[in-house]
Scaffold this motif. Structure first.
Motif: not given
Length: 275
Positions: A183-184, A187, A190-191, A218, A222, A225-226
């Motif tokens: 998931d990291m 993200q 994408a960023a 974003y 992001m 979160r990461v």
């Protein structure tokens, strides 16, 4: 061109440090009207007021200062260069900063500071719009900063997961850790691509405010979160300064705040969608 030669060359060589002074005690996100004023007096401007939370203020050799040139009139501001050592111009350090401690922040005070009209940046009365363009560019840089920090956190979390053993297994063998890492990576990629797109347009000479705002919003959210997940993978060790993720966790928190908060970015994006 004279300003570029005098200031930018020395900044590029690392001889001088610059600062941009926009924020005031009563004006953070809303800089449409300011309390710091610049009054024309012949071939000079006389500046009075206070700026706060200014990056590099205690160590900068000069500041680019956004001043209200028509008191009380929205958007009527002027950008002026103020050199360190000008009479009435003082800088003080703000202590106790959470992160990015390599770059100190401080407060500027202006008490009848006189600067020559040669220190005018751009056009008189257009400082607000010049500042918006500067921030649009800066947001791409902050987005890239956030992507880099998140990538650094992932790299370290991945390495740690391969080395750390619990229950007689490397923690990278546990699916819960694998999914965190996956998931990291999703993200971050994408960023990164969104940031590259915004930067590509800048390289083409076209600034798209809503796109730079998307990239910054974003990428910075992001990264928080990461890095939070990276620290979780490290467990208690991630909370210790010996490990880089502790610093990343503190440093990343500024990214959704400076160069315009995430809330302001969403305003920019929504305005573009609805026009």
């Amino acid at each position: 061109e004279e300003q570029k030669e005098k200031y930018l060359v020395k900044v590029a060589r690392g001889e001088w440090i610059s600062s941009g002074a926009f924020t005031e005690p009563a004006h953070g996100s809303d800089i449409t009207v300011l309390d710091t004023t610049a009054k024309r007096d012949g071939d000079y401007y006389v500046i009075n007021g206070t700026k706060t939370l200014i990056s590099n203020a205690p160590i900068a050799d000069f500041a680019v200062v956004l001043c209200q040139s028509e008191p009380g009139v929205r958007y009527k501001q002027t950008l002026l260069i103020v050199d360190k050592g000008c009479e009435g111009f003082e800088a003080s350090k703000i202590e106790g900063k959470m992160g990015i401690r390599a770059s100190p922040i401080g407060e500027y005070s202006f008490n009848n500071v006189r600067v020559s009209i040669e220190n005018l940046v751009g056009t008189e009365g257009m400082g607000f719009y010049h500042t918006l363009e500067f921030l649009d560019l800066g947001r791409v840089g902050v987005a890239a900063q956030a992507v880099g920090m998140a990538q650094g956190a992932l790299d370290r979390a991945l390495r740690y997961a391969k080395e750390r053993s619990q229950f007689n297994r490397k923690i990278a063998d546990f699916q819960v850790i694998q999914h965190k890492l996956a998931d990291m990576a999703i993200q971050i990629e994408a960023a990164r691509l969104l940031t590259y797109k915004a930067a590509w347009y800048v390289d083409k000479g076209r600034i798209i405010p809503e796109l730079t705002s998307m990239a910054k919003t974003y990428a910075t959210e992001m990264a928080i979160r990461v890095i939070d997940e990276a620290l979780q993978i490290f467990g208690g060790y991630g909370y210790i300064a010996e490990y880089d993720v502790e610093r990343y966790y503190r440093d990343v928190r500024i990214t959704p705040l400076y160069e315009g908060t995430s809330e302001i970015q969403r305003n920019v994006i929504a305005k573009a969608l609805l026009r």
